[in-house]
Design an enzyme around this catalytic site. Structure first.
Site, short mmCIF file in Angstrom:
data_model
loop_
_atom_site.label_atom_id
_atom_site.label_comp_id
_atom_site.label_asym_id
_atom_site.label_seq_id
_atom_site.Cartn_x
_atom_site.Cartn_y
_atom_site.Cartn_z
N GLY A 32 7.74 24.87 -14.46
CA GLY A 32 9.12 25.22 -14.76
C GLY A 32 9.95 25.29 -13.49
N GLU A 92 1.39 -1.61 -1.45
CA GLU A 92 0.13 -2.32 -1.61
C GLU A 92 0.10 -3.11 -2.92
OE1 GLU A 92 -2.34 -0.34 0.66
OE2 GLU A 92 -4.10 -1.56 0.35
N GLY A 93 1.26 -3.64 -3.25
CA GLY A 93 1.39 -4.40 -4.49
C GLY A 93 2.06 -3.53 -5.54
N ASP A 121 -6.99 -6.48 -1.74
CA ASP A 121 -7.96 -6.11 -2.78
C ASP A 121 -8.67 -4.81 -2.41
OD1 ASP A 121 -9.22 -9.36 -3.90
OD2 ASP A 121 -7.47 -8.17 -4.48
N GLN A 134 6.74 20.27 -14.72
CA GLN A 134 7.15 20.77 -16.04
C GLN A 134 6.41 22.06 -16.40
OE1 GLN A 134 9.61 19.14 -17.17
NE2 GLN A 134 9.95 20.13 -19.14
N PRO A 161 11.87 -7.73 5.65
CA PRO A 161 13.10 -7.31 4.96
C PRO A 161 13.46 -8.25 3.81
CG PRO A 161 13.38 -7.19 7.34
CD PRO A 161 12.05 -7.82 7.11
#
Lengths: 414, 257
Positions: free
Chosen positions: A370, A394-395, A271, A367, A159
């Site tokens: 619509g 994850e970063g 990684d 978009q 946290p």
């Protein structure tokens, strides 16, 4: 008004069935690329078939009803997909990072929730246990997870700290033949389903990140409690929760790797994990393009399909480019990893680029559709919600920039 | 007992097929090809026989260009032990015809000393549905076609097969050696697991020239395709507003009553 509604319903049905049934057979896909190894093509096709048959039909339901797709995850396990890079002797499929990246893309294209369940299990749990565990630990804690019989999870964030992983404040007190863990871990994927977890805790706060060690924790151990499932914007089929430790007992032989090496283990693990998450983001981006391109050919406006309008073509062009670029970045990172070369910068680039491609493509898909993009009759809105997290976990994208920038500087310094 | 599984590489069922401009055939250029769905069901049945220890070795055989090996690899990944590729450049959707295929498969069945041949009931490109029947005749073996269930007796010599006919289901019993053709409801094929895909790479595929097995003239088509064209476009339907109007349309427009 009725005719309009009826027309749009037929359009929805055909576009939706087209999006669901856009089988690998009907259109050219990256699997046709002649430079791909035969086994990677086969793996891609198998994963695609599985995804289209088992996951696509229920993906919307998983999202709406917020449930863990246990049956599908079990089947994935049987196919070897929950321990893709784990050697056969430990229950895995013994494949390479390229296979993993391709599998992640195909599964996530159908259902991003299943994708994250798979990636957390593969790269965040199996990978560190396989790399840093001893044989006894692998027999007990890796085999059942890699073979898909049980689920694993990874606990680094708290946290109080996410990006600042070195500031871990969960403590592990040495009590002779066991450790006592105290603290809390936040945002844990698979928290509700996992049997075991890789947990990072500090044995000596004064040593800062060098005081952090990694532990394999039994989720059923006394003192371990899983909090409520978070109500998330997307990837709602995957359970995310805070896990609290109150004098949780962890036997000495469950220390993973050398004491004080926890931070290194975490960074090394992330990684490889970035390749998986990048694959997930790519799958979401591809699914977005699939739905937008199909819809654009069927939706008519100004008396012709909107696909004939430049504005739509420009969007599709941008989406296509970002998707192809993401894929190549991911494959580069995977190939470097498979060749045993350093791939930290490349994995970070792949994750950063692919996650931004996912949010871009999902945004543009809405978009193009619509009004239809805004309702859950079409999957575009789910892709939009699923994509967002890929820029965070994850970063974060900010951390990825940091990692990439730092590596670039290293490359240029003597 | 060795089981032979003939399989075919066909246009993927999801492809929107186009006819060549000269109407000589279907356009196969750059079109996605896949394992014939009924062949996949046949492979699955054979793999299950091996799992039940009724079959001891499974051999997949496919006729076609080099790319036919893709289908063989899929079969190997599903659990078949070895593959035979019979190479030919004849178009497998119209030039290489059922009798030629049956003659080739007869040679392979004898060569491999197979006791059971399990194949799909038909291929989805040419839809002839003749190879299994012709093969049984050439081999002088009993045949059970359109199988929806196969059960072997304990002695592994006789099998009871449910077959799907227009009248319903028919139960037939035969003894090996025999030819069985698979229908849709026989089973649900498995996905090849990722480890099996890798294991398949090490399994052998033998390549033979088609004219090394049978006479070159027997390979040539006996029927000539004159023209291939798309079915007439479906006309839009008509909404009628009363029963009288419906009867009128059926009588005078559709001319069916």
């Amino acid at each position: 008004m009725l005719a309009l509604a009826q027309r749009s319903k037929t359009l929805v049905n055909s576009a939706r069935s087209a999006a669901v049934a856009s089988k690998a057979g009907a259109q050219r896909t990256y699997l046709d690329w002649p430079l791909l190894k035969e086994e990677h093509v086969m793996i891609g096709q198998t994963c695609r078939n599985f995804a289209e048959t088992e996951l696509m039909p229920i993906a919307a339901k998983i999202d709406r009803e917020h449930f863990f797709p246990a049956e599908q995850v079990r089947k994935l396990g049987e196919l070897g997909m929950m321990g893709i890079q784990v050697p056969g002797e430990w229950g895995g499929a013994d494949l390479d990072a390229m296979s993993y990246a391709i599998a992640m893309e195909e599964i996530s294209r159908a259902c991003a929730s299943t994708g994250v369940i798979m990636s957390a299990n593969n790269s965040l749990y199996c990978a560190p246990v396989e790399k840093f565990g001893n044989d006894e630990q692998k027999e007990k804690f890796l085999k059942p997870i890699a073979s898909g019989q049980q689920i694993g999870c990874f606990m680094l964030s708290e946290p109080g700290n996410g990006s600042d992983a070195g500031a871990a404040s969960t403590t592990a007190t040495d009590k002779g033949d066991h450790f006592l863990l105290n603290g809390a871990k936040a945002w844990i994927t698979n928290a509700h389903e996992a049997s075991y977890a890789v947990v990072f805790a500090t044995t000596d706060k004064s040593l800062k990140h060098k005081g952090i060690s990694a532990f394999i924790v039994d989720m059923k151990a006394p003192g371990v409690s899983v909090g409520k499932k978070e109500d998330k914007l997307g990837i709602r089929g995957s359970s995310t929760a805070t896990v609290t430790f109150e004098d949780a007992v962890v036997p000495k032989n469950q220390l993973l790797g050398a004491p004080g090496h926890g931070f290194k283990i975490a960074m090394n693990t992330l990684d490889g994990g970035r390749i998986g998450v990048a694959g997930q983001a790519l799958g979401i981006a591809q699914a977005s393009l699939d739905v937008a391109a199909k819809y654009a050919q069927e939706r008519k406006s100004f008396n012709k399909p909107i696909a004939s309008l430049y504005a739509i073509q420009e969007k599709l062009a941008k989406m296509s480019m970002k998707i192809d670029a993401s894929r190549l970045l991911i494959w580069k990172a995977a190939m470097l990893k498979d060749a045993g070369k350093p791939f930290t910068k490349d994995a970070a680039q792949a994750k950063l680029f692919a996650s931004e491609a996912a949010t871009f493509c999902a945004h543009q898909a809405i978009q193009v559709l619509g009004g239809m993009g805004y309702v859950n009759d079409m999957p575009a809105e789910r892709f939009y919600r699923d994509a967002r997290i890929t820029e965070i976990y994850e970063g974060t994208s900010e951390i990825q920039h940091l990692v990439i920038g730092g590596n670039v500087i290293k490359e240029y310094s003597s | 007992m060795k089981v032979l599984v003939p399989i075919k590489r066909v246009i993927d069922y999801a492809v929107k097929v186009r006819v060549l401009p000269d109407k000589s055939g279907v356009d196969l250029n750059n079109v996605k090809m896949s394992l014939n769905p009924f062949c996949e069901i046949a492979i699955e049945e054979a793999v299950r026989l091996k799992e039940k220890k009724i079959a001891t070795e499974l051999v997949a055989v496919s006729i076609g260009p080099k790319a036919a090996q893709d289908s063989i690899r899929t079969a190997l990944a599903m659990g078949v032990d070895k593959g035979i590729h019979i190479e030919t450049n004849l178009r497998t959707d119209q030039e290489l015809q059922p009798l030629a295929v049956a003659k080739l498969l007869k040679e392979v069945a004898k060569r491999e000393d197979a006791k059971l041949v399990v194949l799909g009931k038909q291929s989805i490109d040419s839809d002839n549905g003749q190879v299994g029947q012709m093969l049984a005749s050439l081999l002088d073996w009993p045949q059970v076609t359109f199988a929806s269930k196969v059960t072997f007796a304990d002695d592994k010599q006789s099998l009871t097969v449910d077959r799907e006919t227009d009248k319903g289901s028919e139960v037939v019993q035969v003894t090996v050696p025999a030819v069985v053709t698979a229908d849709l409801r026989l089973n649900e094929p498995r996905y090849a697991s990722l480890p099996n895909i890798m294991k398949a790479k090490k399994k052998p595929i033998e390549t033979l020239a088609a004219d090394s097995l049978i006479d070159a003239k027997d390979l040539q088509p006996r029927n000539t395709v004159l023209k291939v064209e798309e079915p007439a476009a479906r006309k839009a339907g008509e909404i009628v507003d009363s029963v009288d109007s419906l009867i009128n349309s059926l009588k005078n427009k559709a001319k069916v009553i």
